[in-house]
Design an enzyme around this catalytic site. Structure first.
Site, PDB file in Angstrom:
ATOM      1  CE  LYS A  10      27.089 -12.713  66.445  1.00 22.31           C
ATOM      2  NZ  LYS A  10      27.000 -13.911  65.544  1.00 22.31           N
ATOM      3  N   PRO A  99      29.039 -17.114  76.950  1.00 20.90           N
ATOM      4  CG  PRO A  99      27.964 -18.953  76.010  1.00 20.90           C
ATOM      5  CD  PRO A  99      27.692 -17.676  76.741  1.00 20.90           C
ATOM      6  N   GLY A 106      30.240 -12.443  72.096  1.00 23.64           N
ATOM      7  CA  GLY A 106      30.549 -11.943  73.430  1.00 23.64           C
ATOM      8  C   GLY A 106      31.787 -11.068  73.492  1.00 23.64           C
ATOM      9  CB  SER A 109      29.191  -7.694  73.007  1.00 19.71           C
ATOM     10  OG  SER A 109      28.213  -6.834  73.547  1.00 19.71           O
ATOM     11  CG  ASP A 139      30.439 -10.376  64.407  1.00 22.33           C
ATOM     12  OD1 ASP A 139      30.273 -10.094  63.211  1.00 22.33           O
ATOM     13  OD2 ASP A 139      30.279 -11.517  64.877  1.00 22.33           O
TER      14      ASP A 139
END
Length: 292
Positions: A10, A99, A106, A109, A139
């Site tokens: 994102k 990364p 990352g 997610s 997140d």
């Protein structure tokens, strides 16, 4: 049962810090946008007398992560089984392309991808693990939604999926191989006054409206904003250099994602994106091409 999930990265097209709660958490107004850049996840799980979780990590950035109980993908599986009182054997294979410590979400997610997979395997509604997702990371709930664009409010837990009919620009991301600790960024933050916050939140509403109406980049690029840039650029040379190098090119809009360290540029065409990648790639940074 085997379940495969794509775990997108994102970026934040807008990020304002609207206040600070007594418990120290900062309140935000942000616009999340998911990308076609992402990790690939395969989860194979089935009921068993005792729970056993095995995590394998591959991919170009796989050697940067520990494949143990400290990994958020492992934690997501363990807490899922605890919440529902399930004992199972669970094999998680993660191909890592995003990364770490890059402001691209990352890890969040990946954690959400495991939860989505296990919900499908064990026939649980996604809504039943939203609270668990939030406890894994601020997140993580973003990635429990299918929609590409989401408005985030509160401490990031109030999420509103948004339409984005296009046309949408292409994205070039520059990761300067530098991890910027989020805690350090917020320590440097000076909260804006209420008038400035109101003005910026009005700009966020305009940004959302224009994207939702299918307007092009030239219409809404002036509303892109990240409050945390002032807490990173003066202090982290590699991030500042990445931004300066992008600004020397044909990029129409340049912004840092989240609390850094990735800086991204938006351009209208794939050809522009390809040229930009070739112009700014070097041995000290990773450069990615993506779409929404």
């Amino acid at each position: 049962m085997i379940n495969k999930q794509f775990c997108p990265a994102k970026i934040n097209l807008f990020l304002e810090v609207t206040g600070k709660r007594p418990n120290g958490y900062h309140e935000l107004a942000t616009l999340f946008a998911k990308l076609t850049l992402g990790d690939n996840l395969t989860v194979d799980a089935a009921p068993a007398p005792q729970t056993h979780i095995q995590l394998n990590i591959t991919g170009p950035l796989g050697d940067k992560l520990e494949a143990d109980e400290t990994n958020i993908a492992y934690k997501a599986a363990a807490r899922f089984f605890e919440q529902f009182g399930i004992t199972a054997h669970c094999q998680i294979n993660l191909e890592k392309n995003i990364p770490m410590g890059a402001g691209l979400g990352g890890g969040s997610s990946d954690g959400a991808g495991v939860l989505r997979a296990l919900c499908q395997i064990f026939n649980k509604p996604r809504q039943s693990v939203m609270e668990l997702a939030a406890k894994l990371g601020a997140d993580v709930p973003v990635f429990m939604y299918n929609e590409t664009f989401l408005k985030g409010e509160g401490i990031g837990e109030i999420l509103t999926p948004l339409p984005a009919p296009g046309p949408l620009p292409y994205v070039v991301l520059v990761y300067p191989c530098t991890v910027v600790p989020t805690k350090d960024v917020f320590k440097r933050l000076q909260l804006p006054d209420k008038k400035e916050v109101l003005t910026n939140c009005s700009n966020l509403d305009k940004l959302i409206t224009y994207i939702g109406c299918g307007k092009g980049l030239s219409t809404w690029k002036k509303f892109l904003f990240n409050r945390l840039e002032t807490c990173v650029f003066p202090y982290v040379i590699s991030v500042r250099n990445a931004r300066e190098d992008i600004c020397k090119t044909n990029a129409e809009a340049v912004l840092m994602s989240g609390s850094g360290s990735t800086v991204f540029a938006l351009v209208d065409t794939k050809e522009q994106a390809t040229d930009l990648v070739n112009n700014i790639r070097n041995k000290e940074r990773l450069v990615f091409f993506s779409a929404f």
